[in-house]
Scaffold this motif. Structure first.
Motif, PDB file in Angstrom:
ATOM      1  N   ASP A 425       0.858  -1.184   0.000  1.00 52.16           N
ATOM      2  CA  ASP A 425       0.000   0.000   0.000  1.00 52.16           C
ATOM      3  C   ASP A 425       0.898   1.240   0.000  1.00 52.16           C
ATOM      4  OD1 ASP A 425       0.874   0.316   2.614  1.00 52.16           O
ATOM      5  OD2 ASP A 425      -1.002  -0.327   3.532  1.00 52.16           O
ATOM      6  N   GLN A 426       0.269   2.433  -0.007  1.00 51.91           N
ATOM      7  CA  GLN A 426       1.059   3.662  -0.154  1.00 51.91           C
ATOM      8  C   GLN A 426       2.020   3.870   1.018  1.00 51.91           C
ATOM      9  OE1 GLN A 426      -1.095   7.413  -0.144  1.00 51.91           O
ATOM     10  NE2 GLN A 426       0.351   8.302  -1.619  1.00 51.91           N
ATOM     11  N   ALA A 427       1.549   3.622   2.219  1.00 47.98           N
ATOM     12  CA  ALA A 427       2.397   3.836   3.388  1.00 47.98           C
ATOM     13  C   ALA A 427       3.604   2.889   3.374  1.00 47.98           C
ATOM     14  CB  ALA A 427       1.584   3.641   4.662  1.00 47.98           C
ATOM     15  N   ALA A 428       3.386   1.668   2.929  1.00 46.21           N
ATOM     16  CA  ALA A 428       4.487   0.709   2.848  1.00 46.21           C
ATOM     17  C   ALA A 428       5.487   1.132   1.778  1.00 46.21           C
ATOM     18  CB  ALA A 428       3.942  -0.686   2.558  1.00 46.21           C
ATOM     19  N   ARG A 437      15.431   4.019  -3.917  1.00 45.79           N
ATOM     20  CA  ARG A 437      16.116   5.153  -4.536  1.00 45.79           C
ATOM     21  C   ARG A 437      17.626   4.975  -4.490  1.00 45.79           C
ATOM     22  NH1 ARG A 437      12.060   8.675  -1.102  1.00 45.79           N
ATOM     23  NH2 ARG A 437      10.460   9.199  -2.689  1.00 45.79           N
ATOM     24  N   LEU A 438      18.156   4.566  -3.331  1.00 48.09           N
ATOM     25  CA  LEU A 438      19.601   4.420  -3.198  1.00 48.09           C
ATOM     26  C   LEU A 438      20.147   3.376  -4.173  1.00 48.09           C
ATOM     27  CD1 LEU A 438      21.662   4.410   0.042  1.00 48.09           C
ATOM     28  CD2 LEU A 438      22.066   2.652  -1.665  1.00 48.09           C
ATOM     29  N   LEU A 439      19.496   2.210  -4.231  1.00 47.15           N
ATOM     30  CA  LEU A 439      19.986   1.153  -5.119  1.00 47.15           C
ATOM     31  C   LEU A 439      19.813   1.534  -6.585  1.00 47.15           C
ATOM     32  CD1 LEU A 439      18.693  -1.976  -3.157  1.00 47.15           C
ATOM     33  CD2 LEU A 439      21.065  -1.232  -3.444  1.00 47.15           C
ATOM     34  N   ALA A 440      18.716   2.226  -6.918  1.00 45.11           N
ATOM     35  CA  ALA A 440      18.527   2.673  -8.292  1.00 45.11           C
ATOM     36  C   ALA A 440      19.598   3.681  -8.686  1.00 45.11           C
ATOM     37  CB  ALA A 440      17.132   3.271  -8.454  1.00 45.11           C
ATOM     38  N   ASP A 441      19.944   4.576  -7.770  1.00 44.64           N
ATOM     39  CA  ASP A 441      21.004   5.544  -8.052  1.00 44.64           C
ATOM     40  C   ASP A 441      22.344   4.833  -8.246  1.00 44.64           C
ATOM     41  OD1 ASP A 441      19.188   7.588  -7.886  1.00 44.64           O
ATOM     42  OD2 ASP A 441      19.752   8.210  -5.847  1.00 44.64           O
ATOM     43  N   ARG A 449      13.930   4.656 -10.149  1.00 46.84           N
ATOM     44  CA  ARG A 449      13.697   5.630  -9.067  1.00 46.84           C
ATOM     45  C   ARG A 449      12.432   6.429  -9.326  1.00 46.84           C
ATOM     46  NH1 ARG A 449      17.289   9.103  -5.482  1.00 46.84           N
ATOM     47  NH2 ARG A 449      15.896  10.794  -4.869  1.00 46.84           N
ATOM     48  N   ASN A 450      12.238   6.832 -10.577  1.00 49.38           N
ATOM     49  CA  ASN A 450      11.083   7.665 -10.898  1.00 49.38           C
ATOM     50  C   ASN A 450       9.768   6.934 -10.673  1.00 49.38           C
ATOM     51  OD1 ASN A 450       9.929  10.155 -12.134  1.00 49.38           O
ATOM     52  ND2 ASN A 450       9.212   8.679 -13.686  1.00 49.38           N
ATOM     53  N   SER A 451       9.747   5.589 -10.885  1.00 49.53           N
ATOM     54  CA  SER A 451       8.505   4.837 -10.698  1.00 49.53           C
ATOM     55  C   SER A 451       8.059   4.860  -9.242  1.00 49.53           C
ATOM     56  CB  SER A 451       8.670   3.394 -11.176  1.00 49.53           C
ATOM     57  OG  SER A 451       9.535   2.670 -10.316  1.00 49.53           O
ATOM     58  N   VAL A 452       9.005   5.095  -8.326  1.00 50.56           N
ATOM     59  CA  VAL A 452       8.665   5.266  -6.908  1.00 50.56           C
ATOM     60  C   VAL A 452       8.307   6.726  -6.620  1.00 50.56           C
ATOM     61  CG1 VAL A 452       9.577   5.211  -4.557  1.00 50.56           C
ATOM     62  CG2 VAL A 452      10.044   3.316  -6.135  1.00 50.56           C
ATOM     63  N   ASP A 453       9.164   7.640  -7.083  1.00 49.68           N
ATOM     64  CA  ASP A 453       8.956   9.068  -6.782  1.00 49.68           C
ATOM     65  C   ASP A 453       7.609   9.573  -7.277  1.00 49.68           C
ATOM     66  OD1 ASP A 453      11.427   9.178  -5.598  1.00 49.68           O
ATOM     67  OD2 ASP A 453      12.442  10.008  -7.353  1.00 49.68           O
ATOM     68  N   ARG A 455       4.866   8.177  -7.524  1.00 43.60           N
ATOM     69  CA  ARG A 455       3.737   7.712  -6.702  1.00 43.60           C
ATOM     70  C   ARG A 455       3.679   8.415  -5.348  1.00 43.60           C
ATOM     71  NH1 ARG A 455       4.745   3.529 -10.152  1.00 43.60           N
ATOM     72  NH2 ARG A 455       2.962   2.172 -10.664  1.00 43.60           N
ATOM     73  N   LEU A 456       4.774   9.097  -4.976  1.00 45.58           N
ATOM     74  CA  LEU A 456       4.850   9.722  -3.659  1.00 45.58           C
ATOM     75  C   LEU A 456       4.911  11.242  -3.731  1.00 45.58           C
ATOM     76  CD1 LEU A 456       7.363   7.254  -1.945  1.00 45.58           C
ATOM     77  CD2 LEU A 456       4.867   7.294  -1.768  1.00 45.58           C
ATOM     78  N   GLN A 457       4.716  11.818  -4.920  1.00 49.40           N
ATOM     79  CA  GLN A 457       4.815  13.275  -5.084  1.00 49.40           C
ATOM     80  C   GLN A 457       3.800  14.020  -4.250  1.00 49.40           C
ATOM     81  OE1 GLN A 457       4.524  13.829  -9.292  1.00 49.40           O
ATOM     82  NE2 GLN A 457       6.697  13.550  -9.673  1.00 49.40           N
ATOM     83  N   ASP A 458       2.601  13.466  -4.104  1.00 47.74           N
ATOM     84  CA  ASP A 458       1.538  14.183  -3.402  1.00 47.74           C
ATOM     85  C   ASP A 458       1.485  13.822  -1.932  1.00 47.74           C
ATOM     86  OD1 ASP A 458       0.831  15.352  -5.799  1.00 47.74           O
ATOM     87  OD2 ASP A 458      -0.552  13.700  -6.305  1.00 47.74           O
TER      88      ASP A 458
END
Length: 458
Positions: A425-428, A437-441, A449-453, A455-458
């Motif tokens: 879910d979103q909180a998880a 993000r760290l491993l993607a970087d 990384r963007n596929s996570v970011d 979803r969390l922009q708002d």
């Protein structure tokens, strides 16, 4: 061969300076090299193909023809290799033939088939993998992880039928597949009196509820199941033993379909001490050698047992109908090995990584703890390998040629498709985002990384 003629089976004493060379020669003979073929077989290849092709080249040609020409090529090779003309309508054994075979079968035989089926089903059901679920909960977030198992939809089984009929192979392959939930099972057997014209085999198919039986053997049968031909749909997995050409064909089509293994000649190691009965040991060695080719190795640290077994081999071979065939295998692919200790015997056993291992010692459980590599292990003086071949419950389709170092025997789980299922879910997602993000970087995978970011922009 005259009565009780001595068997010229090599004796390897691991303490001798040349022992390692002899041992490596034995290992090489047992490795899956794909070159165990008779002189008659080589001559037959020249007659059929007009040139001395290697077995691998023969298989490549057959499989390519079946892929391009379909059933026509299967029937053509059946006529050329098996000397049996079969029409397209005769390719599949009819339901009436299966039912008639069942009606004509010996009732005692059918009762045995049912008992063995139940033994196999009981064991395979007990080891069958079940779905697993793991839930993590934190900061109002929830992660659900699952492992889901579903049966394959369609499986192909190779049943040999050259020198003998093998209903046991049908039982040891079809019943584990049925236990896993496979609904469609296609059996191929060569068009011989021991294969797809064998009443006992067809009766067993009917008893087990196997409705698809096809008259084909060898590489052409493997190719037909792997690629699909008219009247025989492609399968997802091919299992079951066969000759060298079947093994090479299975290796060739792997990737198009799954396979169980690339099986070579049958083999056994008997690990024995001073409590072993030489009569029992000799009988186990011969029972695998009679597959012809078949390998049989005795490993012991009790020197008198070597000579006692040699005498018993000669005596028993003189009384058996396949004694001459077993003798040839014993002399070509077998050995009697004298170790310095039980510990050295266990290490040597692991190096050979045999298909069947019979531990015939005073304390077989103690020896079992020292051995890792074997397809199936038989404990105690009264557990001959034949029990595993026919009735015990684990499948007798096992790794050969030293591949038991990494391969396993066939079981119901081999017919299951395994999928992992992940739900956040979103909180998880927020909880694990920084790690993603760290491993993607680190890997410069910015879209990850963007596929996570995003979803969390708002």
């Amino acid at each position: 061969m005259s009565a009780e003629t001595p068997v010229q089976i090599p004796v390897i004493r691991l303490s001798d300076p040349e022992a390692e060379t002899l041992f490596e020669e034995l290992r090489q003979k047992l490795s899956p090299q794909g070159n165990v073929v008779s002189a008659a077989g080589r001559q037959r290849t020249i007659e059929l193909f007009g040139e001395p092709l290697t077995p691998q080249q023969v298989v490549e040609r057959i499989c390519a023809d079946v892929r391009e020409q379909g059933l026509e090529a299967v029937l053509n090779y059946t006529a050329r290799l098996d000397r049996k003309e079969i029409s397209p309508d005769e390719f599949r054994v009819s339901a009436d033939e299966l039912e008639q075979a069942h009606q004509a079968a010996d009732p005692t035989y059918l009762k045995t088939v049912r008992r063995v089926r139940d033994n196999i089903r009981e064991f395979q059901s007990a080891i069958l993998s079940r779905d697993v679920q793991l839930v993590r909960e934190f900061d109002k977030g929830r992660v659900e992880l699952r492992q889901r198992y579903l049966p394959m939809k369609r499986v192909g089984i190779c049943v040999p039928g050259g020198a003998a009929a093998y209903p046991s192979t049908l039982l040891m392959t079809a019943v584990p597949a049925q236990t896993a939930g496979v609904e469609e099972i296609a059996v191929v057997a060569p068009p011989t009196d021991f294969g797809s014209y064998n009443t006992d085999l067809l009766a067993a198919c009917h008893e087990l509820g196997v409705k698809e039986v096809y008259r084909a053997g060898g590489a052409q049968a493997v190719a037909a199941m792997a690629y699909g031909v008219d009247r025989l749909k492609q399968v997802d997995k091919i299992v079951g033993p066969g000759n060298l050409f079947v093994a090479l064909a299975k290796r060739l089509v792997f990737g198009e379909v799954d396979i169980d293994s690339i099986a070579g000649p049958s083999e056994v190691i008997v690990l024995a001490d001073e409590t072993a009965d030489p009569r029992f040991v000799a009988s186990d060695l011969i029972s695998q050698a009679e597959h012809s080719p078949g390998s049989a190795v005795l490993i012991t640290w009790h020197q008198p047992l070597i000579e006692q077994v040699q005498q018993e081999l000669a005596r028993q071979l003189a009384t058996l109908s396949r004694g001459d065939l077993a003798r040839q295998s014993l002399e070509d692919y077998s050995a009697l090995i004298l170790a310095d200790s039980a510990e050295q015997a266990a290490v040597t056993t692991d190096r050979l990584a045999t298909e069947h291992l019979h531990i015939s010692t005073a304390d077989p459980e103690q020896m079992l703890a020292q051995v890792q590599n074997a397809g199936a292990i038989f404990l105690g003086h009264y557990t001959p390998v034949a029990l595993g071949d026919y009735v015990a419950g684990p499948s007798h389709v096992l790794p050969t040629g030293g591949t038991a170092r990494f391969a396993n025997g066939l079981c119901a789980n081999d017919f299951l498709k395994r999928s992992s299922i992940i739900s956040y879910d979103q909180a998880a997602l927020q909880h694990d985002a920084d790690d993603v993000r760290l491993l993607a970087d680190k890997e410069s995978l910015t879209a990850h990384r963007n596929s996570v970011d995003i979803r969390l922009q708002d």
